[in-house]
Design a protein around this motif. Sequence first.
Motif, PDB file in Angstrom:
ATOM      1  N   UNK A  47     -40.770  35.669   9.304  1.00 40.91           N
ATOM      2  CA  UNK A  47     -40.305  36.820   8.529  1.00 40.91           C
ATOM      3  C   UNK A  47     -40.456  36.524   7.038  1.00 40.91           C
ATOM      4  N   UNK A  48     -39.788  37.309   6.219  1.00 35.23           N
ATOM      5  CA  UNK A  48     -39.918  37.142   4.772  1.00 35.23           C
ATOM      6  C   UNK A  48     -39.213  35.880   4.294  1.00 35.23           C
ATOM      7  N   UNK A  49     -39.677  35.411   3.147  1.00 32.88           N
ATOM      8  CA  UNK A  49     -39.098  34.231   2.515  1.00 32.88           C
ATOM      9  C   UNK A  49     -38.865  34.539   1.045  1.00 32.88           C
ATOM     10  N   UNK A  50     -37.735  34.086   0.536  1.00 35.37           N
ATOM     11  CA  UNK A  50     -37.427  34.274  -0.883  1.00 35.37           C
ATOM     12  C   UNK A  50     -36.887  32.965  -1.432  1.00 35.37           C
ATOM     13  N   UNK A  51     -37.403  32.570  -2.586  1.00 40.13           N
ATOM     14  CA  UNK A  51     -36.927  31.374  -3.283  1.00 40.13           C
ATOM     15  C   UNK A  51     -36.193  31.819  -4.533  1.00 40.13           C
ATOM     16  N   UNK A  52     -34.981  31.346  -4.691  1.00 39.09           N
ATOM     17  CA  UNK A  52     -34.188  31.696  -5.877  1.00 39.09           C
ATOM     18  C   UNK A  52     -33.818  30.408  -6.596  1.00 39.09           C
ATOM     19  N   UNK A  53     -34.266  30.291  -7.835  1.00 40.41           N
ATOM     20  CA  UNK A  53     -33.967  29.115  -8.650  1.00 40.41           C
ATOM     21  C   UNK A  53     -32.833  29.429  -9.611  1.00 40.41           C
ATOM     22  N   UNK A  54     -31.944  28.471  -9.755  1.00 44.91           N
ATOM     23  CA  UNK A  54     -30.859  28.568 -10.714  1.00 44.91           C
ATOM     24  C   UNK A  54     -31.029  27.438 -11.717  1.00 44.91           C
ATOM     25  N   UNK A  55     -30.641  27.669 -12.964  1.00 45.76           N
ATOM     26  CA  UNK A  55     -30.714  26.588 -13.937  1.00 45.76           C
ATOM     27  C   UNK A  55     -29.622  25.579 -13.606  1.00 45.76           C
ATOM     28  N   UNK A  56     -30.011  24.311 -13.648  1.00 44.62           N
ATOM     29  CA  UNK A  56     -29.026  23.265 -13.400  1.00 44.62           C
ATOM     30  C   UNK A  56     -29.503  22.234 -12.402  1.00 44.62           C
ATOM     31  N   UNK A  57     -28.632  21.277 -12.149  1.00 45.20           N
ATOM     32  CA  UNK A  57     -28.962  20.173 -11.256  1.00 45.20           C
ATOM     33  C   UNK A  57     -28.457  20.446  -9.832  1.00 45.20           C
ATOM     34  N   UNK A  58     -28.135  19.392  -9.113  1.00 48.26           N
ATOM     35  CA  UNK A  58     -27.720  19.531  -7.714  1.00 48.26           C
ATOM     36  C   UNK A  58     -26.440  20.355  -7.565  1.00 48.26           C
ATOM     37  N   UNK A  59     -25.646  20.412  -8.617  1.00 47.02           N
ATOM     38  CA  UNK A  59     -24.384  21.158  -8.569  1.00 47.02           C
ATOM     39  C   UNK A  59     -24.482  22.461  -9.363  1.00 47.02           C
ATOM     40  N   UNK A  60     -25.665  23.065  -9.348  1.00 43.95           N
ATOM     41  CA  UNK A  60     -25.900  24.326 -10.066  1.00 43.95           C
ATOM     42  C   UNK A  60     -24.940  25.415  -9.626  1.00 43.95           C
ATOM     43  N   UNK A  61     -24.457  25.327  -8.401  1.00 45.16           N
ATOM     44  CA  UNK A  61     -23.638  26.408  -7.855  1.00 45.16           C
ATOM     45  C   UNK A  61     -22.293  26.538  -8.546  1.00 45.16           C
ATOM     46  N   UNK A  62     -21.823  25.491  -9.195  1.00 45.77           N
ATOM     47  CA  UNK A  62     -20.524  25.583  -9.866  1.00 45.77           C
ATOM     48  C   UNK A  62     -20.586  26.565 -11.043  1.00 45.77           C
ATOM     49  N   UNK A  63     -21.492  26.372 -12.015  1.00 45.42           N
ATOM     50  CA  UNK A  63     -21.513  27.333 -13.123  1.00 45.42           C
ATOM     51  C   UNK A  63     -22.123  28.689 -12.756  1.00 45.42           C
ATOM     52  N   UNK A  64     -22.862  28.741 -11.643  1.00 47.10           N
ATOM     53  CA  UNK A  64     -23.509  29.993 -11.240  1.00 47.10           C
ATOM     54  C   UNK A  64     -22.838  30.613 -10.013  1.00 47.10           C
ATOM     55  N   UNK A  65     -21.562  30.336  -9.864  1.00 45.63           N
ATOM     56  CA  UNK A  65     -20.817  30.793  -8.688  1.00 45.63           C
ATOM     57  C   UNK A  65     -20.952  32.296  -8.453  1.00 45.63           C
ATOM     58  N   UNK A  66     -20.774  33.098  -9.483  1.00 43.10           N
ATOM     59  CA  UNK A  66     -20.836  34.557  -9.321  1.00 43.10           C
ATOM     60  C   UNK A  66     -22.229  35.009  -8.903  1.00 43.10           C
ATOM     61  N   UNK A  67     -23.271  34.470  -9.538  1.00 42.53           N
ATOM     62  CA  UNK A  67     -24.646  34.847  -9.184  1.00 42.53           C
ATOM     63  C   UNK A  67     -24.997  34.386  -7.774  1.00 42.53           C
ATOM     64  N   UNK A  68     -24.491  33.228  -7.389  1.00 39.72           N
ATOM     65  CA  UNK A  68     -24.736  32.721  -6.042  1.00 39.72           C
ATOM     66  C   UNK A  68     -24.080  33.618  -4.993  1.00 39.72           C
ATOM     67  N   UNK A  69     -22.858  34.027  -5.250  1.00 43.67           N
ATOM     68  CA  UNK A  69     -22.162  34.930  -4.324  1.00 43.67           C
ATOM     69  C   UNK A  69     -22.894  36.268  -4.238  1.00 43.67           C
ATOM     70  N   UNK A  70     -23.349  36.790  -5.382  1.00 46.42           N
ATOM     71  CA  UNK A  70     -24.120  38.039  -5.372  1.00 46.42           C
ATOM     72  C   UNK A  70     -25.381  37.896  -4.527  1.00 46.42           C
ATOM     73  N   UNK A  71     -26.065  36.767  -4.645  1.00 50.14           N
ATOM     74  CA  UNK A  71     -27.282  36.532  -3.864  1.00 50.14           C
ATOM     75  C   UNK A  71     -26.973  36.472  -2.370  1.00 50.14           C
ATOM     76  N   UNK A  72     -25.904  35.795  -2.006  1.00 46.94           N
ATOM     77  CA  UNK A  72     -25.515  35.703  -0.597  1.00 46.94           C
ATOM     78  C   UNK A  72     -25.154  37.079  -0.037  1.00 46.94           C
ATOM     79  N   UNK A  73     -24.423  37.874  -0.818  1.00 45.22           N
ATOM     80  CA  UNK A  73     -24.065  39.226  -0.381  1.00 45.22           C
ATOM     81  C   UNK A  73     -25.326  40.071  -0.215  1.00 45.22           C
ATOM     82  N   UNK A  74     -26.270  39.955  -1.152  1.00 46.15           N
ATOM     83  CA  UNK A  74     -27.526  40.697  -1.071  1.00 46.15           C
ATOM     84  C   UNK A  74     -28.287  40.310   0.210  1.00 46.15           C
ATOM     85  N   UNK A  75     -28.358  39.027   0.502  1.00 47.66           N
ATOM     86  CA  UNK A  75     -29.041  38.561   1.721  1.00 47.66           C
ATOM     87  C   UNK A  75     -28.347  39.087   2.977  1.00 47.66           C
ATOM     88  N   UNK A  76     -27.035  39.010   2.996  1.00 47.89           N
ATOM     89  CA  UNK A  76     -26.294  39.500   4.161  1.00 47.89           C
ATOM     90  C   UNK A  76     -26.464  41.003   4.335  1.00 47.89           C
TER      91      UNK A  76
END
Length: 95
Positions: free
Chosen positions: A53-82
């Motif tokens: 099926x389809x594939x999407x790559x989403x890059x966030x600025x930051x290192x291995x713990x990028x999800x901490x400062x980008x928490x809101x954008x990450x949640x938005x992406x997960x909601x969009x995927x769901x």
Amino acid sequence: LVLPALRADYHASETYRAFPSSKLRCAVTALVGDQDPDVQVSDASAWSETTEASFRLRQFSGDHFYLVPHRAALIEELVRCLNRTLRATAMPCMP
């Protein structure tokens, strides 16, 4: 209390063997930090090979713990995927 679960996780990751002939039939989205020293963007891109099926790559600025400062954008992406998944699999309404 935590050690049995942690041991099981390590055991699963050490013994897992993928079956190259079987691919997923669902969409896959890979999320990665663009400065991650452990996971390169090319490694995340390789997930595209796991699905028919389809594939999407989403890059966030930051290192291995990028999800901490980008928490809101990450949640938005997960909601969009769901939401995309729910729309794709939803039963049509009865007339």
